[in-house]
Design a protein around this motif. Sequence first.
Motif, PDB file in Angstrom:
ATOM      1  N   HIS A 190       6.987   9.881  -6.274  1.00 11.48           N
ATOM      2  CA  HIS A 190       5.919  10.884  -6.306  1.00 11.48           C
ATOM      3  C   HIS A 190       6.062  11.886  -5.154  1.00 11.48           C
ATOM      4  O   HIS A 190       5.824  13.077  -5.316  1.00 11.48           O
ATOM      5  CB  HIS A 190       4.570  10.162  -6.216  1.00 11.48           C
ATOM      6  CG  HIS A 190       3.390  11.078  -6.077  1.00 11.48           C
ATOM      7  ND1 HIS A 190       2.706  11.584  -7.157  1.00 11.48           N
ATOM      8  CD2 HIS A 190       2.779  11.588  -4.974  1.00 11.48           C
ATOM      9  CE1 HIS A 190       1.727  12.349  -6.736  1.00 11.48           C
ATOM     10  NE2 HIS A 190       1.746  12.374  -5.412  1.00 11.48           N
ATOM     11  N   LYS A 191       6.456  11.372  -3.986  1.00 22.18           N
ATOM     12  CA  LYS A 191       6.531  12.224  -2.805  1.00 22.18           C
ATOM     13  C   LYS A 191       7.831  13.011  -2.722  1.00 22.18           C
ATOM     14  O   LYS A 191       7.970  13.882  -1.853  1.00 22.18           O
ATOM     15  CB  LYS A 191       6.411  11.379  -1.523  1.00 22.18           C
ATOM     16  CG  LYS A 191       5.089  10.688  -1.391  1.00 22.18           C
ATOM     17  CD  LYS A 191       5.005   9.957  -0.069  1.00 22.18           C
ATOM     18  CE  LYS A 191       3.789   9.046  -0.069  1.00 22.18           C
ATOM     19  NZ  LYS A 191       3.368   8.682   1.278  1.00 22.18           N
ATOM     20  N   PRO A 240       9.227  15.485  -4.166  1.00 24.49           N
ATOM     21  CA  PRO A 240       9.255  16.952  -4.060  1.00 24.49           C
ATOM     22  C   PRO A 240       9.025  17.448  -2.634  1.00 24.49           C
ATOM     23  O   PRO A 240       9.429  18.547  -2.276  1.00 24.49           O
ATOM     24  CB  PRO A 240       8.097  17.396  -4.966  1.00 24.49           C
ATOM     25  CG  PRO A 240       7.883  16.269  -5.893  1.00 24.49           C
ATOM     26  CD  PRO A 240       8.284  15.023  -5.166  1.00 24.49           C
ATOM     27  N   TYR A 241       8.357  16.637  -1.826  1.00 29.27           N
ATOM     28  CA  TYR A 241       8.155  17.026  -0.430  1.00 29.27           C
ATOM     29  C   TYR A 241       9.134  16.302   0.481  1.00 29.27           C
ATOM     30  O   TYR A 241       9.826  16.926   1.280  1.00 29.27           O
ATOM     31  CB  TYR A 241       6.714  16.708  -0.012  1.00 29.27           C
ATOM     32  CG  TYR A 241       6.400  17.151   1.391  1.00 29.27           C
ATOM     33  CD1 TYR A 241       6.083  18.475   1.664  1.00 29.27           C
ATOM     34  CD2 TYR A 241       6.431  16.253   2.457  1.00 29.27           C
ATOM     35  CE1 TYR A 241       5.805  18.893   2.952  1.00 29.27           C
ATOM     36  CE2 TYR A 241       6.148  16.667   3.747  1.00 29.27           C
ATOM     37  CZ  TYR A 241       5.834  17.981   3.991  1.00 29.27           C
ATOM     38  OH  TYR A 241       5.573  18.396   5.266  1.00 29.27           O
ATOM     39  N   LEU A 242       9.193  14.980   0.343  1.00 25.06           N
ATOM     40  CA  LEU A 242      10.070  14.190   1.202  1.00 25.06           C
ATOM     41  C   LEU A 242      11.457  14.084   0.583  1.00 25.06           C
ATOM     42  O   LEU A 242      11.772  13.117  -0.104  1.00 25.06           O
ATOM     43  CB  LEU A 242       9.483  12.790   1.410  1.00 25.06           C
ATOM     44  CG  LEU A 242       8.301  12.680   2.357  1.00 25.06           C
ATOM     45  CD1 LEU A 242       7.912  11.219   2.539  1.00 25.06           C
ATOM     46  CD2 LEU A 242       8.611  13.282   3.719  1.00 25.06           C
ATOM     47  N   MET A 266       5.967   5.357  -5.536  1.00 21.62           N
ATOM     48  CA  MET A 266       5.288   6.171  -4.519  1.00 21.62           C
ATOM     49  C   MET A 266       6.246   7.179  -3.909  1.00 21.62           C
ATOM     50  O   MET A 266       5.931   8.360  -3.775  1.00 21.62           O
ATOM     51  CB  MET A 266       4.703   5.280  -3.424  1.00 21.62           C
ATOM     52  CG  MET A 266       3.362   4.700  -3.804  1.00 21.62           C
ATOM     53  SD  MET A 266       2.746   3.639  -2.508  1.00 21.62           S
ATOM     54  CE  MET A 266       1.689   4.771  -1.635  1.00 21.62           C
ATOM     55  N   PRO A 295       7.086   5.870   5.135  1.00 22.03           N
ATOM     56  CA  PRO A 295       6.757   6.893   4.140  1.00 22.03           C
ATOM     57  C   PRO A 295       5.648   6.510   3.179  1.00 22.03           C
ATOM     58  O   PRO A 295       5.162   7.363   2.452  1.00 22.03           O
ATOM     59  CB  PRO A 295       8.078   7.103   3.394  1.00 22.03           C
ATOM     60  CG  PRO A 295       8.829   5.853   3.588  1.00 22.03           C
ATOM     61  CD  PRO A 295       8.418   5.286   4.902  1.00 22.03           C
ATOM     62  N   TRP A 351       2.779   5.276   4.167  1.00 23.55           N
ATOM     63  CA  TRP A 351       1.510   5.334   4.881  1.00 23.55           C
ATOM     64  C   TRP A 351       1.159   6.782   5.173  1.00 23.55           C
ATOM     65  O   TRP A 351       2.026   7.641   5.285  1.00 23.55           O
ATOM     66  CB  TRP A 351       1.644   4.555   6.197  1.00 23.55           C
ATOM     67  CG  TRP A 351       0.396   4.491   6.993  1.00 23.55           C
ATOM     68  CD1 TRP A 351      -0.639   3.640   6.797  1.00 23.55           C
ATOM     69  CD2 TRP A 351       0.049   5.304   8.113  1.00 23.55           C
ATOM     70  NE1 TRP A 351      -1.617   3.878   7.725  1.00 23.55           N
ATOM     71  CE2 TRP A 351      -1.221   4.888   8.538  1.00 23.55           C
ATOM     72  CE3 TRP A 351       0.674   6.349   8.795  1.00 23.55           C
ATOM     73  CZ2 TRP A 351      -1.877   5.474   9.621  1.00 23.55           C
ATOM     74  CZ3 TRP A 351       0.022   6.929   9.866  1.00 23.55           C
ATOM     75  CH2 TRP A 351      -1.242   6.495  10.264  1.00 23.55           C
ATOM     76  N   PHE A 352      -0.151   7.071   5.295  1.00 23.28           N
ATOM     77  CA  PHE A 352      -0.572   8.429   5.664  1.00 23.28           C
ATOM     78  C   PHE A 352      -1.907   8.349   6.379  1.00 23.28           C
ATOM     79  O   PHE A 352      -2.654   7.373   6.245  1.00 23.28           O
ATOM     80  CB  PHE A 352      -0.732   9.301   4.414  1.00 23.28           C
ATOM     81  CG  PHE A 352      -1.947   8.947   3.603  1.00 23.28           C
ATOM     82  CD1 PHE A 352      -1.931   7.842   2.769  1.00 23.28           C
ATOM     83  CD2 PHE A 352      -3.111   9.693   3.703  1.00 23.28           C
ATOM     84  CE1 PHE A 352      -3.060   7.486   2.042  1.00 23.28           C
ATOM     85  CE2 PHE A 352      -4.238   9.342   2.975  1.00 23.28           C
ATOM     86  CZ  PHE A 352      -4.209   8.237   2.146  1.00 23.28           C
ATOM     87  N   SER A 353      -2.179   9.386   7.175  1.00 21.25           N
ATOM     88  CA  SER A 353      -3.481   9.492   7.830  1.00 21.25           C
ATOM     89  C   SER A 353      -3.741  10.964   8.088  1.00 21.25           C
ATOM     90  O   SER A 353      -2.884  11.671   8.618  1.00 21.25           O
ATOM     91  CB  SER A 353      -3.474   8.717   9.144  1.00 21.25           C
ATOM     92  OG  SER A 353      -4.596   9.070   9.912  1.00 21.25           O
ATOM     93  N   MET A 395       5.559  10.533  10.876  1.00 19.74           N
ATOM     94  CA  MET A 395       4.787   9.772   9.886  1.00 19.74           C
ATOM     95  C   MET A 395       5.692   9.271   8.772  1.00 19.74           C
ATOM     96  O   MET A 395       5.508   8.169   8.257  1.00 19.74           O
ATOM     97  CB  MET A 395       3.662  10.630   9.306  1.00 19.74           C
ATOM     98  CG  MET A 395       2.618   9.816   8.556  1.00 19.74           C
ATOM     99  SD  MET A 395       1.631  10.791   7.423  1.00 19.74           S
ATOM    100  CE  MET A 395       0.515  11.613   8.495  1.00 19.74           C
ATOM    101  N   SER A 396       6.697  10.074   8.399  1.00 17.52           N
ATOM    102  CA  SER A 396       7.524   9.684   7.256  1.00 17.52           C
ATOM    103  C   SER A 396       8.542   8.607   7.617  1.00 17.52           C
ATOM    104  O   SER A 396       9.318   8.189   6.764  1.00 17.52           O
ATOM    105  CB  SER A 396       8.214  10.900   6.650  1.00 17.52           C
ATOM    106  OG  SER A 396       9.359  11.242   7.370  1.00 17.52           O
ATOM    107  N   GLU A 416      -2.854  -0.447   1.411  1.00 15.46           N
ATOM    108  CA  GLU A 416      -1.791   0.539   1.648  1.00 15.46           C
ATOM    109  C   GLU A 416      -1.939   1.240   2.998  1.00 15.46           C
ATOM    110  O   GLU A 416      -0.988   1.832   3.491  1.00 15.46           O
ATOM    111  CB  GLU A 416      -1.731   1.562   0.507  1.00 15.46           C
ATOM    112  CG  GLU A 416      -2.914   2.497   0.415  1.00 15.46           C
ATOM    113  CD  GLU A 416      -3.959   2.006  -0.573  1.00 15.46           C
ATOM    114  OE1 GLU A 416      -4.102   0.779  -0.718  1.00 15.46           O
ATOM    115  OE2 GLU A 416      -4.645   2.848  -1.183  1.00 15.46           O
ATOM    116  N   GLU A 417      -3.123   1.185   3.596  1.00 14.25           N
ATOM    117  CA  GLU A 417      -3.298   1.850   4.887  1.00 14.25           C
ATOM    118  C   GLU A 417      -3.222   0.880   6.052  1.00 14.25           C
ATOM    119  O   GLU A 417      -2.746   1.213   7.130  1.00 14.25           O
ATOM    120  CB  GLU A 417      -4.673   2.519   4.940  1.00 14.25           C
ATOM    121  CG  GLU A 417      -4.779   3.729   4.093  1.00 14.25           C
ATOM    122  CD  GLU A 417      -6.172   4.312   4.183  1.00 14.25           C
ATOM    123  OE1 GLU A 417      -6.395   5.353   3.576  1.00 14.25           O
ATOM    124  OE2 GLU A 417      -7.044   3.709   4.856  1.00 14.25           O
TER     125      GLU A 417
END
Lengths: 503, 403
Positions: free
Chosen positions: B131-132, B134-136, B128, B206, B208-210, B202-203, B283-284
């Motif tokens: 995957h993130k 490139p942004y994180l 996970m 890392p 989790w997201f909403s 939020m990160s 996951e949430e």
Amino acid sequence: MATQITKTNGHGGVPGDGSDGQPERFLEGNHTYQTLGDKIGAIVLTQKPPRVWFIVAALAFLLVNVLLATITYLLFKGVGLWGINVPSGWGMDIINFVWWIGIGHAGTLISAILLLLRQQWRNSINRFAEAMTIFAVVCAGLYPLLHTGRPWLAYWMFPYPNWLALWPQFRSPLIWDVFAVSTYMTVSLLFWFIGMIPDFATLRDRARSRFAQIAYGAVAMGWNGSAKNWHRYETAYLILAGLSTPLVLSVHSIVSFDFAVAVIPGFHATIFPPYFVAGAVFAGFAMVLTLGLPIRHLYNLKDLITARHLDWMAKVMLTTGLIVFYGYLTELFYGWYSANVYEVALVQNRLFGPYKWVYYALLFCNGFVPQILWLQKARYNIAILFTVSMFINVGMWLERYVIIPVSLSRDYLPSSWGYYTPTVFDWSMFIGTMGLFTLLMALFMKFLPAINIFEMKDLLHRMTHSHKNGHGHANGTDGHVTGEPLQSGFLPEGTPSADRNGG
Amino acid sequence: MNRTEPASGAGQSRSYYAALLFAGVVALLVPLLLGARQFFQSYFFGWIFWFMLTLGCFGLTLLHHIVRGSWGLVVLRLFEAGNRTLPFMAVLFLPIAATLFLPHPTGAEYWLYEWANPELVTAEADPMLHHKAPYLNPTGWVVRSVIYFALWIAMAAYLNRSSLRQDQTGDIEEQHKRTNFAAPGLVIFIISMTFAVTDWVMSLEPHWFSTIYGFWFLVGGGLFTLAFVSVLTMAWSDRRPFSDVVNPGLMRDLGNLMFVFTMLWAYISLSQFLIIWSANLPEEVVYYQKRLDDNWRFLGAFNVAFQFFVPFLLLLSGRTKRTPRYLLLVASLILLVRLTDMVWIVIPAFHREALNLWTDLAALAGMGALWLAIFSFQLGKYPLLARHEPRPAEGAQEALEHA
């Protein structure tokens, strides 16, 4: 003596937008209390409707028959007539339900929230928008009712004591919907009706035919325009406004929960409640403009629905449209950011899947077209406003299309994927509800005061009395208007004068 | 009874600021007693809490320049002083950015952000995070942070200068310029702020997201700021120049705004909770699982009661909004609960063994001392009331005409 509203030269090129130090003008032309009553009352009482009215009403009546025929056939054959089938158990029926419910929101927002915020620009459009709300909810309500398959058993959704030991599942947002929508309908209807009582009395007093006198007299509930009447009216109206305010948020939030509490990617997103509410207001204002602009033109109401009104409505549309656009962007970004294989697949499905044209059309209609409203020139241009509002009407329908069939047709297992195609009966039902809506609006224009007579008089009163350069009291032939300063203590509309109801 | 001495920190002696700054730095260093990692965690908490006030001031400045309500004019200078804390808060942000590049702390794999450790984001270790990536990733995060600060500082500086210029020249054109600037400015602000809280807060968790997260912080920051300026105006309501402008109309507006933001906070918090709790996806739901476990649930319940029910009921009453002392009390309560709410949002993300909340509170007090010192110094630089006119249609400028 007719009171003239002074023409001012606007600072920013637009007269009366407040930038020139004069109050904003939401009433144009040389009006007196008499002419206001005449102008609005005449639409109902004496004026023969324009020829277009007959054409529109006839066409709408035809479509209502299409609707009735569809419903009859649907009851005979069952909901399989629609294009819904596994995996897309929801299709155009729920799309249209959400679309119509959303359209209603402008009415409640204009009536309740803008009243509480003391926004005077609501005065000439509120009645009309409230009517729109009620007719839109009527159209919306048909869909879930018929979707149950056995609409004659729909009352089972209410928690009533029964020997079947049947009890609604209160954890399901579909049950919340039953309560949210029925409460919404009830409060909106009461609000609309109570708001019309003083105008019914005006019409009753002005009507020439016996039938009209009796009909309007019956619904005027014995209104006599006394100070006591007005006091109770204002109190009741304010209470209803307070009750309606949470409804603006709650109804569409609960509609959004229908989707969001599910675990389908594309349904399940925490942004849904505020994004749905903004979308509803966005769609509602677009529909107010779609209907309001032609009516304004046909009935020559440019003095009452002024360019400033249109400007304000355009600004509300722009703002709510931006919130909706923000919703699309967050869904895209967090869809990828989630790193959840199904969420990522949903983003790909929207952008490159079999329905990608719907998604791009949606972004175009709701995301890009409304941005023209940043320009003041566009907000004052009728043709542009009308075009933009039509794009938004389509865009908001596409939005629900993207949410519902696009998500449902490809959820988890690729082996269970499908493709949703509406049938001819989906379309005939949809077009039929448009006919029903249009017919109800046409009848409303013909038989009820589409613009609030007494609030326009109140507005005139405020405008003439707020002028410091001494226009003095307005003396229409309706009689003397008491000139005490309107201290809006807790009553947003000010304390009404005893004889505000003229005629 | 009108006291005559003027409000604000205007004319405070240099030793006053020196004492505040010194106390602030000392308090910020207290968490070091429990080690460097604890220090950074507490420091981050203190920083983000006070930075929400800075951002709230900036957001409400933008909002004020668009709607130009009469209430906003009275508190505009307070907002503007809050805006001028932006560059200082950017400097104070540096230690947080530094954690991305420091060598690992002993006994832990990362300082604040799990994704900052390249060993933890490989495809094998954590698909996970991979995957993130490139942004994180540290570079992207720093570049984005620089962009956020640059945007906000530039926009705030433009608006502040224009507002001060209008006071001197009386040129009404400035007002139109600000309105035209603030409308797209608010759009930019909301988008950049959404990404900023995603990056910074939020990160911390890392996985989790909403999607409603940006609105949640937006409303929380707005409520915080409204309560803050209400406390100041009510506390100074008997001092010049506020004694001339604090009237029932202003108090009703401030009270109603806090009321609306209280309801919005509840609406967004409940929506997020209900959607995640109902769907119950593993996951949430971890986010709330953590925050409803152990003792955190009591703090959560406290927040529900005191961030929603109590202020909601108190602000419903007209009496609260008519009496400066009551309004001051409600606004102070909201300030306190903004704190406990931020504790509940941020601290559980740190996966601590022990609940070393006292170090967080020390850092919070330290950062608060620095923030308030900067704020009151900035506030003292210019007259406390702006002299522009609100929209004429409001007809509520009487308050200022009397002044």
